[in-house]
Design a protein around this motif. Structure first.
Motif, PDB file in Angstrom:
ATOM      1  N   ALA A  29       0.861  -1.267  -0.046  1.00 26.02           N
ATOM      2  CA  ALA A  29       0.031   0.056   0.009  1.00 26.02           C
ATOM      3  C   ALA A  29       0.816   1.183   0.108  1.00 26.02           C
ATOM      4  CB  ALA A  29      -0.998  -0.046   1.225  1.00 26.02           C
ATOM      5  N   ALA A  30       1.969   1.178   0.732  1.00 28.40           N
ATOM      6  CA  ALA A  30       2.743   2.534   0.776  1.00 28.40           C
ATOM      7  C   ALA A  30       3.630   2.583  -0.621  1.00 28.40           C
ATOM      8  CB  ALA A  30       3.973   2.320   1.721  1.00 28.40           C
ATOM      9  N   GLY A  31       3.841   1.499  -0.999  1.00 31.85           N
ATOM     10  CA  GLY A  31       4.494   1.697  -2.486  1.00 31.85           C
ATOM     11  C   GLY A  31       3.434   1.962  -3.646  1.00 31.85           C
ATOM     12  N   ILE A  32       2.319   1.590  -3.681  1.00 33.28           N
ATOM     13  CA  ILE A  32       1.247   2.348  -4.428  1.00 33.28           C
ATOM     14  C   ILE A  32       1.228   3.636  -4.108  1.00 33.28           C
ATOM     15  CG2 ILE A  32      -1.168   2.286  -4.930  1.00 33.28           C
ATOM     16  CD1 ILE A  32      -1.206  -0.488  -4.445  1.00 33.28           C
ATOM     17  N   MET A  33       1.118   4.345  -2.997  1.00 30.92           N
ATOM     18  CA  MET A  33       1.199   5.790  -2.678  1.00 30.92           C
ATOM     19  C   MET A  33       2.145   6.401  -2.878  1.00 30.92           C
ATOM     20  SD  MET A  33       0.274   7.173   1.123  1.00 30.92           S
ATOM     21  CE  MET A  33       0.164   8.884   1.456  1.00 30.92           C
ATOM     22  N   ILE A  34       3.312   5.814  -2.752  1.00 28.77           N
ATOM     23  CA  ILE A  34       4.692   6.561  -3.348  1.00 28.77           C
ATOM     24  C   ILE A  34       4.507   6.698  -5.131  1.00 28.77           C
ATOM     25  CG2 ILE A  34       7.165   6.277  -3.306  1.00 28.77           C
ATOM     26  CD1 ILE A  34       6.914   5.158  -0.715  1.00 28.77           C
ATOM     27  N   GLY A  35       4.206   5.395  -5.351  1.00 30.95           N
ATOM     28  CA  GLY A  35       4.245   5.711  -6.875  1.00 30.95           C
ATOM     29  C   GLY A  35       3.298   6.751  -7.541  1.00 30.95           C
ATOM     30  N   ALA A  36       2.204   6.686  -6.929  1.00 36.99           N
ATOM     31  CA  ALA A  36       1.240   7.825  -7.287  1.00 36.99           C
ATOM     32  C   ALA A  36       1.744   9.252  -6.827  1.00 36.99           C
ATOM     33  CB  ALA A  36      -0.292   7.480  -6.545  1.00 36.99           C
ATOM     34  N   ILE A  81       2.429  13.354   9.607  1.00 41.58           N
ATOM     35  CA  ILE A  81       1.132  13.129  10.307  1.00 41.58           C
ATOM     36  C   ILE A  81       0.030  13.123   9.235  1.00 41.58           C
ATOM     37  CG2 ILE A  81      -0.322  13.950  12.079  1.00 41.58           C
ATOM     38  CD1 ILE A  81       2.056  14.944  13.829  1.00 41.58           C
ATOM     39  N   ILE A  82      -0.013  13.930   8.384  1.00 36.68           N
ATOM     40  CA  ILE A  82      -0.997  14.263   7.612  1.00 36.68           C
ATOM     41  C   ILE A  82      -0.950  12.749   6.425  1.00 36.68           C
ATOM     42  CG2 ILE A  82      -2.143  15.444   5.503  1.00 36.68           C
ATOM     43  CD1 ILE A  82      -1.298  17.993   7.110  1.00 36.68           C
ATOM     44  N   LEU A  83       0.306  12.572   5.895  1.00 36.58           N
ATOM     45  CA  LEU A  83       0.411  11.707   5.066  1.00 36.58           C
ATOM     46  C   LEU A  83       0.049  10.253   5.615  1.00 36.58           C
ATOM     47  CD1 LEU A  83       3.369  12.724   3.038  1.00 36.58           C
ATOM     48  CD2 LEU A  83       1.118  12.372   2.114  1.00 36.58           C
ATOM     49  N   GLY A  84       0.432   9.934   6.976  1.00 38.12           N
ATOM     50  CA  GLY A  84       0.361   8.712   7.622  1.00 38.12           C
ATOM     51  C   GLY A  84      -0.936   8.446   8.249  1.00 38.12           C
ATOM     52  N   LEU A  85      -1.901   9.258   8.088  1.00 39.82           N
ATOM     53  CA  LEU A  85      -3.105   9.024   8.822  1.00 39.82           C
ATOM     54  C   LEU A  85      -3.728   7.647   8.161  1.00 39.82           C
ATOM     55  CD1 LEU A  85      -4.846  12.198   8.739  1.00 39.82           C
ATOM     56  CD2 LEU A  85      -3.772  11.261  10.821  1.00 39.82           C
ATOM     57  N   VAL A 112       4.763   0.663   9.292  1.00 33.98           N
ATOM     58  CA  VAL A 112       5.644   0.218   8.246  1.00 33.98           C
ATOM     59  C   VAL A 112       5.439   0.975   7.018  1.00 33.98           C
ATOM     60  CG1 VAL A 112       6.546  -1.762   6.856  1.00 33.98           C
ATOM     61  CG2 VAL A 112       5.899  -2.075   9.108  1.00 33.98           C
ATOM     62  N   GLY A 113       4.338   1.189   6.528  1.00 35.88           N
ATOM     63  CA  GLY A 113       4.110   2.164   5.552  1.00 35.88           C
ATOM     64  C   GLY A 113       4.345   3.541   5.641  1.00 35.88           C
ATOM     65  N   VAL A 114       3.833   3.975   7.011  1.00 39.15           N
ATOM     66  CA  VAL A 114       4.458   5.574   7.115  1.00 39.15           C
ATOM     67  C   VAL A 114       5.980   5.609   7.020  1.00 39.15           C
ATOM     68  CG1 VAL A 114       4.445   7.105   9.106  1.00 39.15           C
ATOM     69  CG2 VAL A 114       2.377   6.005   8.328  1.00 39.15           C
ATOM     70  N   LEU A 129       9.874  10.408   0.699  1.00 43.48           N
ATOM     71  CA  LEU A 129       9.424  11.786   0.654  1.00 43.48           C
ATOM     72  C   LEU A 129      10.073  12.693   1.226  1.00 43.48           C
ATOM     73  CD1 LEU A 129       5.535  11.024   0.093  1.00 43.48           C
ATOM     74  CD2 LEU A 129       7.251  11.326  -1.840  1.00 43.48           C
ATOM     75  N   VAL A 130      10.497  12.398   2.398  1.00 45.89           N
ATOM     76  CA  VAL A 130      10.883  13.615   3.423  1.00 45.89           C
ATOM     77  C   VAL A 130      12.443  13.483   3.389  1.00 45.89           C
ATOM     78  CG1 VAL A 130      10.821  14.507   5.531  1.00 45.89           C
ATOM     79  CG2 VAL A 130       8.876  13.612   4.636  1.00 45.89           C
ATOM     80  N   ALA A 131      13.217  12.390   3.198  1.00 43.28           N
ATOM     81  CA  ALA A 131      14.467  12.438   3.192  1.00 43.28           C
ATOM     82  C   ALA A 131      15.333  13.286   2.150  1.00 43.28           C
ATOM     83  CB  ALA A 131      14.877  10.809   3.152  1.00 43.28           C
ATOM     84  N   PRO A 132      14.776  13.096   0.896  1.00 48.81           N
ATOM     85  CA  PRO A 132      15.499  14.286  -0.104  1.00 48.81           C
ATOM     86  C   PRO A 132      15.371  15.706   0.473  1.00 48.81           C
ATOM     87  CG  PRO A 132      13.936  12.852  -1.048  1.00 48.81           C
ATOM     88  CD  PRO A 132      13.672  12.528   0.340  1.00 48.81           C
ATOM     89  N   ALA A 133      14.436  16.287   1.277  1.00 51.17           N
ATOM     90  CA  ALA A 133      14.546  17.459   1.930  1.00 51.17           C
ATOM     91  C   ALA A 133      15.417  17.883   2.895  1.00 51.17           C
ATOM     92  CB  ALA A 133      12.961  17.860   2.189  1.00 51.17           C
TER      93      ALA A 133
END
Length: 130
Positions: free
Chosen positions: A62-69, A103-107, A112-114, A121-125
């Motif tokens: 599920a996390a992979g699908i979200m990251i891909g999107a 927090i918003i993305l991980g609701l 594990v998915g969060v 997403l946040v590591a590059p920043a």
């Protein structure tokens, strides 16, 4: 496991597999407090491990699908850019804004998915800020 990783130069997956096999073999062969792991207990442990691993696999999928999107739509790059702009050069502000975004993305995801979403997403920043 540490010896397999550093002494034998095994990959992490192989080192984990070897360590698990050694622990299971010791549990079957060497008694602890007068008890050994029986083959019935071993079968129950393997069944329980399979059910727990399937839950983790589904959340990772599920996390992979979200990251891909997010990456295909460009929102992932935009999120990194917006976090850096909101921080204004301050690492503390970047950490706080990252925490709010996480927090918003991980609701809707399990832990594990969060973690997977955060790492991509946040590591590059955080890396761009040093």
């Amino acid at each position: 496991m540490v010896y397999a990783l550093f002494g034998l130069n095994y990959e992490p997956e192989m080192a984990g597999l070897v360590a698990t096999a050694i622990v299971l073999a010791l549990g079957v062969l060497v008694p602890f407090r007068g008890k050994r792991i029986g083959f019935r207990n071993l079968a129950v442990m393997l069944r329980d491990a399979e059910s727990r691993c399937s839950i983790s696999s589904c959340s990772a999928a599920a996390a992979g699908i979200m990251i891909g999107a997010l990456n295909y739509s460009g929102v992932g790059f935009t999120l990194t850019l917006v976090l850096i702009l909101l921080a204004g050069g301050s690492l503390v502000a970047l950490l706080v804004s990252s925490a709010v975004a996480n927090i918003i993305l991980g609701l809707g995801l399990p832990t594990v998915g969060v973690y997977i979403v955060l790492a991509t997403l946040v590591a590059p920043a955080l890396v761009k800020m040093g």
